[in-house]
Design a protein around this motif. Structure first.
Motif, PDB file in Angstrom:
ATOM      1  N   LEU A  15      -1.084   4.583  -9.538  1.00  0.00           N
ATOM      2  CA  LEU A  15      -1.596   5.927  -9.814  1.00  0.00           C
ATOM      3  C   LEU A  15      -3.119   5.927  -9.854  1.00  0.00           C
ATOM      4  O   LEU A  15      -3.762   6.849  -9.317  1.00  0.00           O
ATOM      5  N   PHE A  16      -3.687   4.909 -10.468  1.00  0.00           N
ATOM      6  CA  PHE A  16      -5.151   4.804 -10.538  1.00  0.00           C
ATOM      7  C   PHE A  16      -5.747   4.747  -9.133  1.00  0.00           C
ATOM      8  O   PHE A  16      -6.782   5.376  -8.857  1.00  0.00           O
ATOM      9  N   GLY A  17      -5.087   4.014  -8.249  1.00  0.00           N
ATOM     10  CA  GLY A  17      -5.575   3.896  -6.874  1.00  0.00           C
ATOM     11  C   GLY A  17      -5.507   5.198  -6.103  1.00  0.00           C
ATOM     12  O   GLY A  17      -6.200   5.365  -5.091  1.00  0.00           O
ATOM     13  N   ASN A  18      -4.675   6.127  -6.574  1.00  0.00           N
ATOM     14  CA  ASN A  18      -4.566   7.426  -5.904  1.00  0.00           C
ATOM     15  C   ASN A  18      -5.494   8.482  -6.517  1.00  0.00           C
ATOM     16  O   ASN A  18      -5.394   9.666  -6.196  1.00  0.00           O
ATOM     17  N   GLY A  19      -6.410   8.033  -7.400  1.00  0.00           N
ATOM     18  CA  GLY A  19      -7.362   8.976  -8.000  1.00  0.00           C
ATOM     19  C   GLY A  19      -8.394   9.462  -6.984  1.00  0.00           C
ATOM     20  O   GLY A  19      -8.547   8.876  -5.897  1.00  0.00           O
ATOM     21  N   LYS A  20      -9.079  10.529  -7.344  1.00  0.00           N
ATOM     22  CA  LYS A  20     -10.080  11.122  -6.439  1.00  0.00           C
ATOM     23  C   LYS A  20     -11.291  11.587  -7.250  1.00  0.00           C
ATOM     24  O   LYS A  20     -11.195  11.870  -8.438  1.00  0.00           O
ATOM     25  N   LEU A  21     -12.424  11.675  -6.550  1.00  0.00           N
ATOM     26  CA  LEU A  21     -13.640  12.202  -7.180  1.00  0.00           C
ATOM     27  C   LEU A  21     -13.581  13.724  -7.186  1.00  0.00           C
ATOM     28  O   LEU A  21     -13.254  14.350  -6.170  1.00  0.00           O
ATOM     29  N   VAL A  66     -10.967  11.223 -11.085  1.00  0.00           N
ATOM     30  CA  VAL A  66      -9.815  11.854 -11.743  1.00  0.00           C
ATOM     31  C   VAL A  66      -8.533  11.193 -11.233  1.00  0.00           C
ATOM     32  O   VAL A  66      -8.319  11.071 -10.026  1.00  0.00           O
ATOM     33  N   VAL A  67      -7.703  10.781 -12.174  1.00  0.00           N
ATOM     34  CA  VAL A  67      -6.464  10.078 -11.805  1.00  0.00           C
ATOM     35  C   VAL A  67      -5.259  10.992 -12.000  1.00  0.00           C
ATOM     36  O   VAL A  67      -5.314  11.947 -12.788  1.00  0.00           O
ATOM     37  N   GLY A  82       0.799  -1.217   0.000  1.00  0.00           N
ATOM     38  CA  GLY A  82       0.000   0.000   0.000  1.00  0.00           C
ATOM     39  C   GLY A  82       0.832   1.267   0.000  1.00  0.00           C
ATOM     40  O   GLY A  82       0.303   2.367   0.218  1.00  0.00           O
ATOM     41  N   MET A  83       2.131   1.150  -0.277  1.00  0.00           N
ATOM     42  CA  MET A  83       3.026   2.316  -0.317  1.00  0.00           C
ATOM     43  C   MET A  83       3.066   2.826  -1.757  1.00  0.00           C
ATOM     44  O   MET A  83       4.029   2.604  -2.498  1.00  0.00           O
ATOM     45  N   MET A  84       1.993   3.501  -2.177  1.00  0.00           N
ATOM     46  CA  MET A  84       1.809   3.825  -3.576  1.00  0.00           C
ATOM     47  C   MET A  84       2.829   4.819  -4.121  1.00  0.00           C
ATOM     48  O   MET A  84       3.323   4.666  -5.245  1.00  0.00           O
ATOM     49  N   GLU A  85       3.155   5.825  -3.354  1.00  0.00           N
ATOM     50  CA  GLU A  85       4.136   6.802  -3.843  1.00  0.00           C
ATOM     51  C   GLU A  85       5.496   6.152  -4.046  1.00  0.00           C
ATOM     52  O   GLU A  85       6.176   6.376  -5.062  1.00  0.00           O
ATOM     53  N   GLY A  86       5.900   5.349  -3.086  1.00  0.00           N
ATOM     54  CA  GLY A  86       7.165   4.640  -3.216  1.00  0.00           C
ATOM     55  C   GLY A  86       7.136   3.663  -4.376  1.00  0.00           C
ATOM     56  O   GLY A  86       8.122   3.504  -5.109  1.00  0.00           O
ATOM     57  N   ALA A  87       5.986   3.012  -4.565  1.00  0.00           N
ATOM     58  CA  ALA A  87       5.845   2.053  -5.664  1.00  0.00           C
ATOM     59  C   ALA A  87       6.004   2.741  -7.011  1.00  0.00           C
ATOM     60  O   ALA A  87       6.695   2.236  -7.901  1.00  0.00           O
ATOM     61  N   ILE A 132       1.996  -1.961 -12.802  1.00  0.00           N
ATOM     62  CA  ILE A 132       1.981  -1.620 -11.374  1.00  0.00           C
ATOM     63  C   ILE A 132       1.961  -0.107 -11.200  1.00  0.00           C
ATOM     64  O   ILE A 132       1.235   0.429 -10.345  1.00  0.00           O
ATOM     65  N   LYS A 133       2.750   0.601 -12.010  1.00  0.00           N
ATOM     66  CA  LYS A 133       2.743   2.060 -11.919  1.00  0.00           C
ATOM     67  C   LYS A 133       1.345   2.599 -12.213  1.00  0.00           C
ATOM     68  O   LYS A 133       0.812   3.429 -11.450  1.00  0.00           O
ATOM     69  N   GLY A 134       0.733   2.128 -13.303  1.00  0.00           N
ATOM     70  CA  GLY A 134      -0.601   2.594 -13.655  1.00  0.00           C
ATOM     71  C   GLY A 134      -1.623   2.259 -12.591  1.00  0.00           C
ATOM     72  O   GLY A 134      -2.500   3.085 -12.259  1.00  0.00           O
TER      73      GLY A 134
END
Length: 263
Positions: A214-220, A227-228, A184-189, A209-211
């Protein structure tokens, strides 16, 4: 008629005899040294021949994934040459594939120390490159063992060390990318994936994995649209380009579809 030696003549004869005795003794000593050297050389040659035979057998066993046989042969080689890091690396690899992760880590640990010692000895450049690559591979495999043992923090640390020293750090960065994503360390990933991609631009799974990260860090947004972050769509499309029949194609298409983008 009997001749009598003068004192000087007697002394000369005595010295000559002593000189002959010393010469004979010296020859015998040299012969002994030569014999011991020849014996030592013969023993070294016999040891080298035996080691080469074991190396050939071990390499064949490794190539055929006969891990137990490989491990047994490598243990024999280590008994003959305990300070050779390549044997420790091979044994660790065999044990890891046998699922004996704790024992594999012990072998890698010793191999890493021996390889680091060789680096400090300032061997020729070609040896340094080989040793650095070996260090990177052992640290990467340590990380893989830690993952199997569910020690992800130690795995991340091992992958980071591997990436720092390995002349070809692509594998280490990719493993770091995947591990941090799973933690769950998305920025590091994402950062690790970028480095893996820089090392190997054709590594399709690194884009996936990068995509995904980033997709998991999207917001409404205010319009309730998802929005990703920048780079998400590009990474996902690159995966499809590199691996049109890859194992993550459906996942990628689903993410793109949710964004209203046709693959």
């Amino acid at each position: 008629m009997r001749w009598k030696l003068t004192a000087c003549a007697a002394l000369a004869v005595a010295l000559a005899c002593a000189g002959q005795a010393r010469a004979q003794s010296g020859q015998e000593s040299q012969q002994k040294v030569d014999s011991e050297k020849a014996k030592a050389i013969k023993e070294q040659n016999e040891k080298a021949i035996a080691a080469n035979a074991l190396i050939t057998q071990a390499n064949t066993a490794m190539q055929n994934k006969q891990w137990q046989q490989a491990a047994d042969l490598l243990k024999q080689l280590i008994a003959m040459n305990p300070d050779t890091w390549t044997y420790r690396q091979g044994l660790g690899t065999a044990l890891m594939n046998l699922g004996q992760y704790d024992d594999a880590l012990k072998s890698f640990d010793v191999g890493i120390k021996l390889a680091q010692r060789d680096l400090e000895s300032k061997a020729p450049d070609s040896d340094l490159i080989k040793t650095k690559a070996g260090l990177g591979a052992m640290l990467t495999n340590e990380g893989n063992c830690y993952i199997k043992l569910k020690k992800n923090d130690l795995a991340v640390a091992a992958f980071m060390k591997a990436a720092e020293i390995d002349p070809n750090p692509g594998v280490a960065y990719f493993n770091l990318c995947a591990t941090q994503y799973n933690m769950g360390m998305m920025e590091g990933a994402v950062a690790a994936c970028d480095k893996a991609i820089a090392a190997d631009p054709k590594k399709a799974d690194a884009y996936f994995i990068k995509g995904s990260a980033l997709f998991g860090n999207g917001k409404l947004d205010a319009n309730n649209q998802y929005v990703v972050p920048p780079g998400t769509v590009e990474a996902l499309k690159k995966y499809l380009e590199l691996a049109p029949n890859g194992g993550h194609v459906e996942d990628v298409k689903a993410m793109l579809d949710s964004l209203g983008i046709k693959p």
